[in-house]
Design a protein around this motif. Structure first.
Motif, PDB file in Angstrom:
ATOM      1  N   LYS A 288      59.782  58.309  26.614  1.00  0.00           N
ATOM      2  CA  LYS A 288      60.596  57.115  26.395  1.00  0.00           C
ATOM      3  C   LYS A 288      61.736  57.418  25.422  1.00  0.00           C
ATOM      4  N   PHE A 289      62.881  56.821  25.694  1.00  0.00           N
ATOM      5  CA  PHE A 289      64.063  56.916  24.834  1.00  0.00           C
ATOM      6  C   PHE A 289      64.206  55.591  24.097  1.00  0.00           C
ATOM      7  N   ILE A 290      64.216  55.650  22.776  1.00  0.00           N
ATOM      8  CA  ILE A 290      64.152  54.433  21.962  1.00  0.00           C
ATOM      9  C   ILE A 290      65.372  54.332  21.059  1.00  0.00           C
ATOM     10  N   THR A 291      66.076  53.235  21.133  1.00  0.00           N
ATOM     11  CA  THR A 291      67.176  52.927  20.223  1.00  0.00           C
ATOM     12  C   THR A 291      66.643  52.016  19.131  1.00  0.00           C
ATOM     13  N   VAL A 292      66.817  52.429  17.888  1.00  0.00           N
ATOM     14  CA  VAL A 292      66.406  51.615  16.744  1.00  0.00           C
ATOM     15  C   VAL A 292      67.666  51.128  16.048  1.00  0.00           C
ATOM     16  N   GLY A 346      62.870  37.282   5.235  1.00  0.00           N
ATOM     17  CA  GLY A 346      64.171  37.229   5.895  1.00  0.00           C
ATOM     18  C   GLY A 346      64.270  38.136   7.100  1.00  0.00           C
ATOM     19  N   ILE A 347      63.150  38.775   7.483  1.00  0.00           N
ATOM     20  CA  ILE A 347      63.193  39.809   8.518  1.00  0.00           C
ATOM     21  C   ILE A 347      62.842  39.231   9.899  1.00  0.00           C
ATOM     22  N   ASP A 348      63.690  39.563  10.881  1.00  0.00           N
ATOM     23  CA  ASP A 348      63.418  39.258  12.281  1.00  0.00           C
ATOM     24  C   ASP A 348      63.263  40.577  13.035  1.00  0.00           C
ATOM     25  N   LEU A 349      62.394  40.588  14.046  1.00  0.00           N
ATOM     26  CA  LEU A 349      62.151  41.788  14.845  1.00  0.00           C
ATOM     27  C   LEU A 349      62.252  41.452  16.324  1.00  0.00           C
ATOM     28  N   TYR A 350      63.076  42.226  17.039  1.00  0.00           N
ATOM     29  CA  TYR A 350      63.238  42.061  18.477  1.00  0.00           C
ATOM     30  C   TYR A 350      62.811  43.347  19.191  1.00  0.00           C
ATOM     31  N   LEU A 351      62.232  43.191  20.346  1.00  0.00           N
ATOM     32  CA  LEU A 351      61.960  44.284  21.267  1.00  0.00           C
ATOM     33  C   LEU A 351      62.777  43.988  22.514  1.00  0.00           C
ATOM     34  N   ASP A 352      63.884  44.722  22.694  1.00  0.00           N
ATOM     35  CA  ASP A 352      64.909  44.316  23.654  1.00  0.00           C
ATOM     36  C   ASP A 352      65.303  42.871  23.346  1.00  0.00           C
ATOM     37  N   GLU A 353      65.182  41.965  24.324  1.00  0.00           N
ATOM     38  CA  GLU A 353      65.588  40.568  24.090  1.00  0.00           C
ATOM     39  C   GLU A 353      64.436  39.710  23.584  1.00  0.00           C
ATOM     40  N   VAL A 354      63.256  40.274  23.456  1.00  0.00           N
ATOM     41  CA  VAL A 354      62.068  39.505  23.069  1.00  0.00           C
ATOM     42  C   VAL A 354      61.989  39.387  21.549  1.00  0.00           C
ATOM     43  N   LEU A 355      61.999  38.166  21.041  1.00  0.00           N
ATOM     44  CA  LEU A 355      61.854  37.925  19.606  1.00  0.00           C
ATOM     45  C   LEU A 355      60.367  37.991  19.257  1.00  0.00           C
ATOM     46  N   VAL A 356      59.998  39.029  18.523  1.00  0.00           N
ATOM     47  CA  VAL A 356      58.594  39.281  18.187  1.00  0.00           C
ATOM     48  C   VAL A 356      58.219  38.611  16.876  1.00  0.00           C
ATOM     49  N   ALA A 357      59.046  38.807  15.860  1.00  0.00           N
ATOM     50  CA  ALA A 357      58.754  38.261  14.529  1.00  0.00           C
ATOM     51  C   ALA A 357      59.971  37.514  14.012  1.00  0.00           C
ATOM     52  N   LYS A 358      59.723  36.367  13.368  1.00  0.00           N
ATOM     53  CA  LYS A 358      60.775  35.537  12.805  1.00  0.00           C
ATOM     54  C   LYS A 358      60.433  35.267  11.351  1.00  0.00           C
ATOM     55  N   ASN A 359      61.402  35.514  10.461  1.00  0.00           N
ATOM     56  CA  ASN A 359      61.196  35.289   9.031  1.00  0.00           C
ATOM     57  C   ASN A 359      59.944  36.002   8.510  1.00  0.00           C
ATOM     58  N   GLY A 360      59.736  37.232   9.022  1.00  0.00           N
ATOM     59  CA  GLY A 360      58.657  38.068   8.517  1.00  0.00           C
ATOM     60  C   GLY A 360      57.301  37.820   9.127  1.00  0.00           C
ATOM     61  N   ILE A 380      64.043  51.629  25.591  1.00  0.00           N
ATOM     62  CA  ILE A 380      63.679  50.455  24.803  1.00  0.00           C
ATOM     63  C   ILE A 380      64.597  50.363  23.589  1.00  0.00           C
ATOM     64  N   THR A 381      64.964  49.144  23.216  1.00  0.00           N
ATOM     65  CA  THR A 381      65.714  48.914  21.987  1.00  0.00           C
ATOM     66  C   THR A 381      64.867  48.113  21.012  1.00  0.00           C
ATOM     67  N   VAL A 382      64.682  48.660  19.828  1.00  0.00           N
ATOM     68  CA  VAL A 382      64.047  47.945  18.718  1.00  0.00           C
ATOM     69  C   VAL A 382      65.168  47.447  17.815  1.00  0.00           C
ATOM     70  N   ARG A 383      65.210  46.144  17.597  1.00  0.00           N
ATOM     71  CA  ARG A 383      66.265  45.573  16.748  1.00  0.00           C
ATOM     72  C   ARG A 383      65.623  44.848  15.573  1.00  0.00           C
ATOM     73  N   VAL A 384      65.981  45.278  14.373  1.00  0.00           N
ATOM     74  CA  VAL A 384      65.467  44.669  13.145  1.00  0.00           C
ATOM     75  C   VAL A 384      66.629  44.011  12.415  1.00  0.00           C
ATOM     76  N   VAL A 385      66.468  42.751  12.081  1.00  0.00           N
ATOM     77  CA  VAL A 385      67.473  42.005  11.324  1.00  0.00           C
ATOM     78  C   VAL A 385      66.928  41.788   9.918  1.00  0.00           C
ATOM     79  N   LEU A 386      67.588  42.384   8.917  1.00  0.00           N
ATOM     80  CA  LEU A 386      67.088  42.316   7.544  1.00  0.00           C
ATOM     81  C   LEU A 386      67.471  41.025   6.835  1.00  0.00           C
ATOM     82  N   GLY A 387      68.543  40.378   7.282  1.00  0.00           N
ATOM     83  CA  GLY A 387      68.928  39.093   6.704  1.00  0.00           C
ATOM     84  C   GLY A 387      69.422  39.161   5.277  1.00  0.00           C
TER      85      GLY A 387
END
Length: 413
Positions: A288-292, A346-360, A380-387
């Motif tokens: 798998k090729f993963i973009t973080v 303040g952290i949000d976590l996405y897996l592609d377009e799927v919102l996995v975690a909101k506000n930690g 796969i794209t892992v997207r972390v929003v630190l806020g």
């Protein structure tokens, strides 16, 4: 098998005026394989390079730095590069330096050049003496083979545990003139370029002042090779070389901030990214090729710090291999990345377009089936929003499979 990566057909790789490649079988470690490559440059080329930041650097890295320094400001400049696979010539002490220098002397004699005009590169097993006599014996065949259309063959010759040759090419227009950019790279394990075992050679026929080449090499590496990791190990031999042969008939670029400078840098960065990402796609045992992507940081540096914590985690990487949405491992990696004043709420976590975690915490609408659907993908794209700000940065990595252990356990056999 590499992840969505095929070798670029030789016909799709454009020759770069002023560059010729020749390859040979020198029997450096194994018989019946191309393991020696020579890159020849016409007089007047501009050269810049970046190297591993591993303090236990290989003998050829030390020689390259010395030769580049000696050629700084001189009209003769670098005229050839010598690359061998099968032996890293690292951890070899003073003897390794002598053997690397002897290889440069052998090629210089063949070309009637000074040894200081040669840059040596080695990749392979560490702590074994470099068989420089075999390299010297293989040089005549490599030089006879030298040609402008040998980029694909050269990409094969510099491979070690790679399963596919890595080469890309493009053309742009500068000042109404067609300009070519072509590059090759190798690497599949011991990859965490921190300028890394990684080699990259990127050439253009554009006219670029020698005074800009060190800056250009640094900026291209920073946006490409310094954004990939397979196993977090920074090699002793990592090298990335950028060449401008100055043969295209457009006004010389004397500033990377000029219009032509920006166009050239952007085009070369696109090729450099393809070369760097190809290394991850061909990571040892990768499936798998993963973009973080980490955003919302105070600085790009802290975003990159978090991204690498995720990308280096064996627990995260093995979860991706298993397609197991055990995504708390990602949040744990964010937490130990070393951001002292990080607010987990303040952290949000996405897996592609799927919102996995909101506000930690786990998002109320998150379904594990959605996470597993994404985890089964080959990309796969892992997207972390630190806020905590506006900064953003990205790292590319792969999963960690059974085959990674097998390949590295059997590497010397």
């Amino acid at each position: 098998m590499p992840v969505n990566l095929l070798a670029t057909p030789a016909a799709d790789l454009y020759p770069v005026a002023g560059v010729r490649w020749g390859v040979a079988e020198a029997g450096i470690r194994k018989a019946n394989r191309k393991d020696l490559a020579v890159l020849l440059l016409d007089e007047g080329a501009s050269v810049g390079a970046v190297f591993t930041q591993n303090r236990f650097c290989a003998a050829p890295v030390q020689i390259c730095r010395e030769h580049l320094a000696k050629n700084s400001g001189k009209s003769l400049g670098i005229r050839a590069m010598l690359i061998n696979t099968g032996n890293a010539n690292a951890g070899t002490g003073e003897d390794g330096l002598h053997r690397a220098q002897a290889s440069c002397i052998a090629l210089a004699r063949e070309l009637n050049l000074s040894p200081e005009q040669i840059l040596p590169f080695s990749t392979g097993v560490i702590m074994e003496p470099l068989p420089h006599e075999r390299i010297a014996a293989g040089l005549p065949a490599a030089l006879v083979d030298a040609g402008a259309d040998n980029w694909a063959t050269a990409a094969e010759a510099i491979m070690t545990t790679d399963t596919v040759a890595k080469a890309f090419s493009t053309r742009i227009t500068l000042g109404g003139v067609s300009v070519t950019i072509t590059g090759i790279s190798k690497g599949a394990g011991m990859i965490r370029p921190n300028m890394a075992t990684m080699l990259g050679f990127l050439a253009t026929d554009a006219c670029v002042s020698q005074t800009l080449m060190a800056q250009l090499a640094r900026e291209l590496a920073e946006g490409s090779f310094n954004r990939v990791t397979i196993d977090g190990d920074t090699s002793t031999n990592d090298s990335f070389v950028v060449v401008a042969t100055n043969q295209a008939k457009h006004p010389q670029i004397t500033s990377l901030d000029s219009v032509d400078g920006q166009v050239l840098r952007a085009a070369m960065l696109r090729v450099a990214k393809l070369l760097a990402q190809a290394i991850v796609r061909d990571g040892e045992g990768a499936t798998k090729f993963i973009t973080v992507q980490v955003e919302g940081g105070k600085t790009a540096e802290e975003c990159r710090q978090v991204a690498y914590a995720i990308a280096h985690s064996p627990l995260v990487k093995t979860a991706f291999f298993a397609s197991d949405p055990n995504l708390g491992r990602i949040l744990a990696a964010v937490g130990y990345a070393g951001i002292a004043d990080l607010d987990q709420t303040g952290i949000d976590l996405y897996l592609d377009e799927v919102l996995v975690a909101k506000n930690g915490g786990r998002h109320a609408d998150y379904l594990e089936a959605d996470g597993q659907r994404v985890m089964k993908q080959s990309e796969i794209t892992v997207r972390v929003v630190l806020g905590r700000g506006e900064a953003i940065d990205t790292v590319w990595t792969c999963d960690l499979s059974y085959d990674y252990v097998k390949i590295n356990a059997d590497y010397r056999s």
